[in-house]
Design a protein around this motif. Sequence first.
Motif, mmCIF file in Angstrom:
data_model
loop_
_atom_site.group_PDB
_atom_site.id
_atom_site.type_symbol
_atom_site.label_atom_id
_atom_site.label_comp_id
_atom_site.label_asym_id
_atom_site.label_seq_id
_atom_site.Cartn_x
_atom_site.Cartn_y
_atom_site.Cartn_z
ATOM 1 N N VAL A 65 0.835 -1.205 0.000
ATOM 2 C CA VAL A 65 0.000 0.000 0.000
ATOM 3 C C VAL A 65 0.868 1.253 0.000
ATOM 4 C CG1 VAL A 65 -1.597 1.360 1.388
ATOM 5 C CG2 VAL A 65 -2.000 -1.072 1.077
ATOM 6 N N ASP A 69 1.318 3.886 -3.156
ATOM 7 C CA ASP A 69 0.924 5.271 -2.914
ATOM 8 C C ASP A 69 2.085 6.232 -3.164
ATOM 9 O OD1 ASP A 69 -1.284 7.019 -1.911
ATOM 10 O OD2 ASP A 69 0.216 7.538 -0.412
ATOM 11 N N ASN A 77 -5.759 9.286 -3.545
ATOM 12 C CA ASN A 77 -5.403 8.509 -2.364
ATOM 13 C C ASN A 77 -6.004 7.106 -2.487
ATOM 14 O OD1 ASN A 77 -4.738 7.521 0.125
ATOM 15 N ND2 ASN A 77 -6.055 8.915 1.285
ATOM 16 N N LYS A 79 -4.693 4.419 -0.738
ATOM 17 C CA LYS A 79 -4.239 3.577 0.365
ATOM 18 C C LYS A 79 -5.367 2.726 0.923
ATOM 19 C CE LYS A 79 -0.201 6.017 2.180
ATOM 20 N NZ LYS A 79 0.383 6.706 3.353
ATOM 21 N N GLY A 80 -6.508 3.368 1.147
ATOM 22 C CA GLY A 80 -7.636 2.632 1.710
ATOM 23 C C GLY A 80 -8.083 1.506 0.799
ATOM 24 N N PHE A 83 -5.247 -1.302 0.673
ATOM 25 C CA PHE A 83 -5.093 -1.976 1.965
ATOM 26 C C PHE A 83 -6.288 -2.883 2.256
ATOM 27 C CE2 PHE A 83 -5.433 -2.192 6.611
ATOM 28 C CZ PHE A 83 -4.175 -2.696 6.909
ATOM 29 N N LEU A 84 -7.493 -2.370 2.046
ATOM 30 C CA LEU A 84 -8.687 -3.176 2.321
ATOM 31 C C LEU A 84 -8.777 -4.378 1.390
ATOM 32 C CD1 LEU A 84 -11.301 -0.347 2.996
ATOM 33 C CD2 LEU A 84 -10.336 -1.942 4.655
ATOM 34 N N GLY A 114 -13.450 -1.145 0.276
ATOM 35 C CA GLY A 114 -12.285 -0.606 -0.415
ATOM 36 C C GLY A 114 -12.616 -0.088 -1.803
ATOM 37 N N THR A 117 -14.287 3.232 -1.530
ATOM 38 C CA THR A 117 -13.376 4.346 -1.233
ATOM 39 C C THR A 117 -12.676 4.841 -2.494
ATOM 40 O OG1 THR A 117 -11.518 2.864 -0.704
ATOM 41 C CG2 THR A 117 -12.982 3.503 1.107
ATOM 42 N N GLU A 121 -13.079 8.503 -4.298
ATOM 43 C CA GLU A 121 -11.928 9.352 -4.615
ATOM 44 C C GLU A 121 -11.974 9.844 -6.060
ATOM 45 O OE1 GLU A 121 -9.070 10.537 -3.210
ATOM 46 O OE2 GLU A 121 -9.725 10.002 -1.199
#
Length: 209
Positions: A65, A69, A77, A79-80, A83-84, A114, A117, A121
């Motif tokens: 992640v 990023d 972004n 990352k979420g 990662f998820l 995820g 998100t 974004e």
Amino acid sequence: MERKDYTLGIILIFIGVMFFLLNLNVLTFNWVLLILAIAFLGAYIYKRQMGYLASGLVLLAIAIVSLIDDYTFTNVNIKGFVFLWIIGIISLFMYSKYRTKGYLVFGCILPAIGTYTLIDELYYGDTFWVLFLFLALAFYIIYGVDYRKYGVTWPRTLSIIMIVLSLLFLLSSKTVVQFKFWKFISYLWPILLVIIGIRIVYNMNKLNK
């Protein structure tokens, strides 16, 4: 020295060397995490101990992640999202290995959140209804993969509820529904809880007969 202690000793030496290189600015912290993750996964392959596997997978998720990023999508972004998804895939892997329902639930729900998100974004409009749509899909997958064969229907019920909520949020965002939406929801969710509770009591009573 026992073989177990020998392996642990090598890992500790390796960790020390990695952080020494970090202090010398030879490696960045994210690359140190990635290398340590690979080391732990290698230790798992060698020793077949779940502690090494869990540590390696968690470090791998964090490292990937962070690296993605750092080097891509500088204006978004992610990352979420990443990662998820990684944690979700890990959970599904654990489910395939141990058949524990909790892993399946996390493995389906986390990627759904995820994905939402990422859409949130990339898209500047009202996308909250998409979250419930993805959750509906996740719960139905949970139902179809595991719970259906046992006659347990709560994931399917939650899936239907999520679809209804998704439609309501979509209509509200498009100003099609001309009423105080949140006030309606405040009355709706207690009713849904009562319905679910009655269904659970009915199913339990049916099983006990």
